[in-house]
Scaffold this active site. Structure first.
Site, PDB file in Angstrom:
ATOM      1  N   THR A 145       0.836  -1.197   0.000  1.00 13.75           N
ATOM      2  CA  THR A 145       0.000   0.000   0.000  1.00 13.75           C
ATOM      3  C   THR A 145       0.874   1.251   0.000  1.00 13.75           C
ATOM      4  O   THR A 145       1.785   1.383   0.811  1.00 13.75           O
ATOM      5  CB  THR A 145      -0.926   0.012   1.237  1.00 13.75           C
ATOM      6  N   CYS A 188      26.876   7.470   4.727  1.00  8.87           N
ATOM      7  CA  CYS A 188      26.812   6.015   4.816  1.00  8.87           C
ATOM      8  C   CYS A 188      28.103   5.408   5.351  1.00  8.87           C
ATOM      9  O   CYS A 188      28.140   4.236   5.722  1.00  8.87           O
ATOM     10  CB  CYS A 188      26.506   5.416   3.445  1.00  8.87           C
TER      11      CYS A 188
END
Length: 377
Positions: free
Chosen positions: A237, A324
């Site tokens: 969804t 990162c």
């Protein structure tokens, strides 16, 4: 006073208009977009409006945009999905040594599964040589993935030239444009990209939303299995409020691109000039011209960059490279690939400005960094 924020390549604050549409959508548009009634149709309309806004920014049609939860997911969908879809045609992949981990790690995963991987080198500016790509192409090459602009030094790759080579061999090109979207033009047709990734939180939308452009005729296999949302490419969804926010951010980026790009370049160059005037032997890392307008990666002589930033941390928030890799003590792989000496790489700081950055903040940050360098030296 809070520190001057100069880490816009790591993430950006959410634009007030983006925040407003997210809040409005959370409050008013709670229906499931797959539901066949009024509330579902309202949610679906919000998604399709945002899809058109993102498509307009990228110069394509709305039905070529697939929403994802992040740029990392979009990169994985492009790479793993295309490898799976085209494995009958070959098992050879090409990328570069300076890609983001969300590109390199799925490639390494495939390599562990028996795929062959060629990582192209870069020059001293961080650019891939199209000639190297041409020599690396093989009959069994099924995908090439090259970033548009590097997240650490800002160098922009010659994507158009690279795309011409891949298309001559009938091989699709994936472009990670997470860092370039919203700063420079990212037109999929002009670039020649067959798949292209963007990240919402790099241009004033929230974290947790991204998108993948997929050219007509290109069909990566899905990574997730379930219902048929996003044309079956990305089940689950949809996150309607964040998709709405991404749409507004894309609309703003498209409307303001030329003006913002010039403003960012002016701020970046002011910062560079002030540092250069005060610090002998300050060295620029990355291409002097083919570079993101907001990105300044410089090596401070005679100091360790992490110690320098720690010294200036109350006045400046910046980084030594990609967020990162922020916890790593190793020298940046990007700078190493560019051939920088260990000392120069250890002194490298990435300073990235954004739309909210003021000239006063540039002055404050430059002064703080200069004082920190003088103290450490």
């Amino acid at each position: 006073m809070t520190p001057v924020y100069l880490d816009y390549n790591a993430t950006t604050p959410v634009d007030p208009d983006v925040q407003q549409i997210i809040t409005q959508t959370l409050r008013e548009t709670f229906g499931n977009p797959s539901s066949a009634h009024y509330y579902g149709e309202q949610a679906r309309a919000v998604i399709e409006q945002a899809r058109q806004q993102v498509a307009d920014l990228m110069g394509t049609r709305h039905n070529r945009i697939v929403f994802t939860a992040s740029a990392s997911e979009a990169n994985n969908l492009a790479i793993l999905g295309m490898a799976c879809a085209r494995q009958a045609q070959g098992r050879h992949l090409i990328s570069s040594v300076i890609e983001h981990p969300s590109v390199l790690q799925p490639l390494y995963h495939l390599q562990q599964q028996g795929w062959e991987l060629t990582l192209l080198p870069v020059d001293e500016f961080g650019r891939v040589d199209p000639g190297d790509l041409a020599r690396a192409m093989r009959d069994d090459t099924v995908l090439v993935s090259i970033m548009h602009a590097n997240n650490e030094v800002g160098t922009i790759q010659p994507i158009e030239a690279l795309a011409a080579i891949t298309h001559e061999h009938g091989v699709p090109l994936h472009v990670d444009a997470a860092q370039s979207t919203g700063k420079i033009p990212v037109d999929v047709n002009a670039l020649g990209a067959d798949l292209l990734t963007l990240a919402g939180h790099k241009f004033y939308a929230p974290k947790g939303i991204g998108a993948l452009y997929i050219k007509e005729g290109i069909h990566p296999n899905p990574l997730l299995f379930g219902a048929a949302q996003e044309r079956g490419q990305r089940t689950g969804t949809e996150n309607v409020p964040y998709i709405a926010g991404l749409g507004v951010a894309a609309q703003h980026a498209r409307q303001q691109l030329t003006t913002l790009s010039n403003e960012l370049r002016d701020k970046r160059d002011r910062l560079h000039q002030q540092l250069r005037d005060a610090i002998p032997d300050l060295q620029l890392n990355g291409h002097p011209e083919h570079r993101l307008p907001n990105t300044l990666n410089v090596s401070f002589p005679g100091v360790d960059a992490k110690a320098l930033l720690a010294q200036a941390s109350e006045q400046v928030a910046a980084s030594t490279g990609s967020a990162c890799h922020a916890d790593s003590d190793a020298v940046s792989g990007v700078l190493g690939a560019m051939g920088l000496t260990r000392d120069r790489a250890q002194g490298a700081v990435r300073l990235s400005v954004g739309a909210p950055t003021t000239h006063n903040e540039i002055e404050q940050a430059a002064s703080a960094l200069i004082r920190a360098w003088q103290t450490r030296c």
